[in-house]
Design a protein around this motif. Structure first.
Motif, PDB file in Angstrom:
ATOM      1  N   ILE A   1       0.848  -1.045   0.100  1.00 59.76           N
ATOM      2  CA  ILE A   1      -0.049   0.101   0.090  1.00 59.76           C
ATOM      3  C   ILE A   1       0.538   1.145   0.199  1.00 59.76           C
ATOM      4  O   ILE A   1       1.781   1.430   1.050  1.00 59.76           O
ATOM      5  CB  ILE A   1      -1.095  -0.059   1.454  1.00 59.76           C
ATOM      6  CG1 ILE A   1      -1.856  -1.214   1.294  1.00 59.76           C
ATOM      7  CG2 ILE A   1      -1.816   1.241   1.110  1.00 59.76           C
ATOM      8  CD1 ILE A   1      -2.738  -1.395   2.416  1.00 59.76           C
ATOM      9  N   ARG A   2       0.875   1.895  -1.096  1.00 58.08           N
ATOM     10  CA  ARG A   2       1.552   3.148  -1.205  1.00 58.08           C
ATOM     11  C   ARG A   2       0.719   4.319  -1.633  1.00 58.08           C
ATOM     12  O   ARG A   2      -0.100   4.334  -2.372  1.00 58.08           O
ATOM     13  CB  ARG A   2       2.659   2.905  -2.153  1.00 58.08           C
ATOM     14  CG  ARG A   2       3.613   3.881  -2.446  1.00 58.08           C
ATOM     15  CD  ARG A   2       4.821   3.521  -3.324  1.00 58.08           C
ATOM     16  NE  ARG A   2       4.581   3.541  -4.647  1.00 58.08           N
ATOM     17  CZ  ARG A   2       4.156   2.727  -5.292  1.00 58.08           C
ATOM     18  NH1 ARG A   2       4.315   1.381  -4.827  1.00 58.08           N
ATOM     19  NH2 ARG A   2       4.108   2.917  -6.569  1.00 58.08           N
ATOM     20  N   ALA A   3       0.917   5.542  -0.934  1.00 57.13           N
ATOM     21  CA  ALA A   3       0.380   6.772  -0.934  1.00 57.13           C
ATOM     22  C   ALA A   3       1.306   8.238  -1.018  1.00 57.13           C
ATOM     23  O   ALA A   3       2.374   7.973  -0.503  1.00 57.13           O
ATOM     24  CB  ALA A   3      -0.564   6.903   0.014  1.00 57.13           C
ATOM     25  N   ASN A   4       0.954   8.885  -1.779  1.00 55.30           N
ATOM     26  CA  ASN A   4       1.631  10.137  -2.012  1.00 55.30           C
ATOM     27  C   ASN A   4       0.985  11.366  -1.083  1.00 55.30           C
ATOM     28  O   ASN A   4      -0.429  11.493  -1.393  1.00 55.30           O
ATOM     29  CB  ASN A   4       1.981  10.594  -3.260  1.00 55.30           C
ATOM     30  CG  ASN A   4       2.734  11.642  -3.640  1.00 55.30           C
ATOM     31  OD1 ASN A   4       3.986  11.576  -3.552  1.00 55.30           O
ATOM     32  ND2 ASN A   4       2.101  13.040  -3.905  1.00 55.30           N
ATOM     33  N   VAL A   5       1.530  11.878  -0.374  1.00 53.00           N
ATOM     34  CA  VAL A   5       1.009  13.107   0.614  1.00 53.00           C
ATOM     35  C   VAL A   5       1.474  14.183   0.469  1.00 53.00           C
ATOM     36  O   VAL A   5       2.863  14.299   0.821  1.00 53.00           O
ATOM     37  CB  VAL A   5       0.793  12.528   1.936  1.00 53.00           C
ATOM     38  CG1 VAL A   5      -0.063  13.606   2.945  1.00 53.00           C
ATOM     39  CG2 VAL A   5       0.208  11.084   2.151  1.00 53.00           C
ATOM     40  N   VAL A   6       0.878  15.474   0.088  1.00 55.73           N
ATOM     41  CA  VAL A   6       1.420  16.885   0.043  1.00 55.73           C
ATOM     42  C   VAL A   6       0.409  17.882   0.520  1.00 55.73           C
ATOM     43  O   VAL A   6      -0.653  17.380   1.005  1.00 55.73           O
ATOM     44  CB  VAL A   6       1.946  17.210  -1.492  1.00 55.73           C
ATOM     45  CG1 VAL A   6       2.849  16.421  -1.764  1.00 55.73           C
ATOM     46  CG2 VAL A   6       0.312  17.140  -2.215  1.00 55.73           C
ATOM     47  N   MET A   7       1.032  18.821   1.028  1.00 61.54           N
ATOM     48  CA  MET A   7       0.088  19.980   1.256  1.00 61.54           C
ATOM     49  C   MET A   7      -1.031  20.283   0.455  1.00 61.54           C
ATOM     50  O   MET A   7      -0.854  20.191  -0.856  1.00 61.54           O
ATOM     51  CB  MET A   7       0.967  21.319   1.983  1.00 61.54           C
ATOM     52  CG  MET A   7       1.878  20.408   3.081  1.00 61.54           C
ATOM     53  SD  MET A   7       1.071  19.908   4.384  1.00 61.54           S
ATOM     54  CE  MET A   7       0.432  20.996   5.365  1.00 61.54           C
ATOM     55  N   MET A   8      -1.929  21.084   0.635  1.00 55.80           N
ATOM     56  CA  MET A   8      -3.007  21.458  -0.297  1.00 55.80           C
ATOM     57  C   MET A   8      -2.304  22.572  -1.564  1.00 55.80           C
ATOM     58  O   MET A   8      -2.697  22.686  -2.398  1.00 55.80           O
ATOM     59  CB  MET A   8      -4.014  22.290   0.056  1.00 55.80           C
ATOM     60  CG  MET A   8      -4.821  21.267   1.190  1.00 55.80           C
ATOM     61  SD  MET A   8      -5.560  19.955   0.099  1.00 55.80           S
ATOM     62  CE  MET A   8      -7.237  20.730   0.044  1.00 55.80           C
ATOM     63  N   CYS A   9      -1.056  23.053  -1.017  1.00 55.29           N
ATOM     64  CA  CYS A   9      -0.206  23.879  -2.160  1.00 55.29           C
ATOM     65  C   CYS A   9       0.645  23.157  -2.855  1.00 55.29           C
ATOM     66  O   CYS A   9       1.086  23.672  -3.620  1.00 55.29           O
ATOM     67  CB  CYS A   9       0.356  25.075  -1.327  1.00 55.29           C
ATOM     68  SG  CYS A   9       1.410  24.612   0.059  1.00 55.29           S
ATOM     69  N   GLY A  10       0.681  21.959  -2.584  1.00 54.52           N
ATOM     70  CA  GLY A  10       1.795  21.048  -3.116  1.00 54.52           C
ATOM     71  C   GLY A  10       3.204  21.068  -2.379  1.00 54.52           C
ATOM     72  O   GLY A  10       3.937  20.239  -2.839  1.00 54.52           O
TER      73      GLY A  10
END
Length: 255
Positions: free
Chosen positions: A169-178
């Protein structure tokens, strides 16, 4: 009669001192979308859609995407905030010029980040705009809560066998501004809780904490099963310091 004359005199003075807008005056309004605990939402993540409406009628008066950079990291995230000290100089914005002859009450609706539909938030505020009295400079800054979570693996509707277990299971997470999340960085991935909830037949089958990897923004872990069926995966990212939360969902099939 003397009293009546005085009354009309006062009334006339009042009428003269009141502002009169004989014709429409072009008046600017600038709107910016700022990610909670982060920077401004601009071109690098597709911008924020700004819709400006007349509050009374719902008529759209202007519409467009914020464009520009996420802004100056030092000013936004590191410098103590003082009254009137600008933080948004050069940062992404949407500016509209409205031709108005009377004060208008506006509803400002923002959809952001606009191209990330699964993470998109609708934020709204209202303001008066008076002819010839622009809202510019820093403009109207609207906060956008959340985080962008992209579930990268398993791919949507993956059809795989039990012999392939365990599954990543792999996810990419960033802030809403990228803005990027890294180990020990300004947005520290070690303090953000990223968890996969795996469901089978509508019930929680497993809860799998994901760990930050060397590749920035990437969280992953292995999930094992010896039971065939359809599995639903919900991955959430949660920052306990700010309450900022993002979610993404998918499903895959084990035979």
């Amino acid at each position: 009669m003397k009293k009546l004359a005085i009354f009309f005199c006062v009334l006339a003075v009042q009428c003269i001192t009141m502002p009169l807008w004989a014709e429409a005056i072009p008046t600017e309004i600038t709107v910016r979308a700022q990610a909670r605990d982060a920077k401004f939402i601009g071109s690098s993540i597709g911008g924020a859609m700004v819709i400006i409406r007349a509050a009374d009628t719902g008529e759209i008066l202007a519409k467009g995407l914020t464009q520009g950079s996420t802004g100056d990291t030092g000013k936004i995230m590191k410098t103590p905030r003082e009254r009137y000290l600008p933080i948004a100089t050069g940062a992404a914005h949407f500016t509209a010029t409205l031709d108005i002859s009377n004060p208008v009450f506006l509803t400002i609706e923002i959809l952001a980040p606009y191209i990330k539909k699964q993470a998109r938030v609708v934020a709204q505020t209202q303001t008066w705009l008076v002819p010839g009295k622009p809202i510019n400079g820093e403009g109207l800054i609207v906060e956008i809560p959340g985080m962008v979570v992209d579930l990268l693996n398993p791919q949507t509707h993956l059809y795989t066998g039990l012999d392939q277990s365990p599954y990543e299971i792999r996810a990419n997470v960033v802030m809403m501004c990228g803005c990027s999340i890294t180990e020990g960085g300004l947005w520290d991935g070690s303090t953000i809780e990223v968890v996969a909830q795996v469901k089978k037949e509508g019930k929680i089958f497993a809860t799998v904490p994901l760990k930050l990897r060397d590749t920035m923004n990437t969280f992953s872990a292995l999930f094992s099963t010896d039971t065939p069926g359809v599995y639903e995966i919900l991955v959430y990212a949660y920052d306990p310091k700010t309450g900022n939360t993002g979610v993404n969902r998918s499903s895959f099939i084990v035979h």
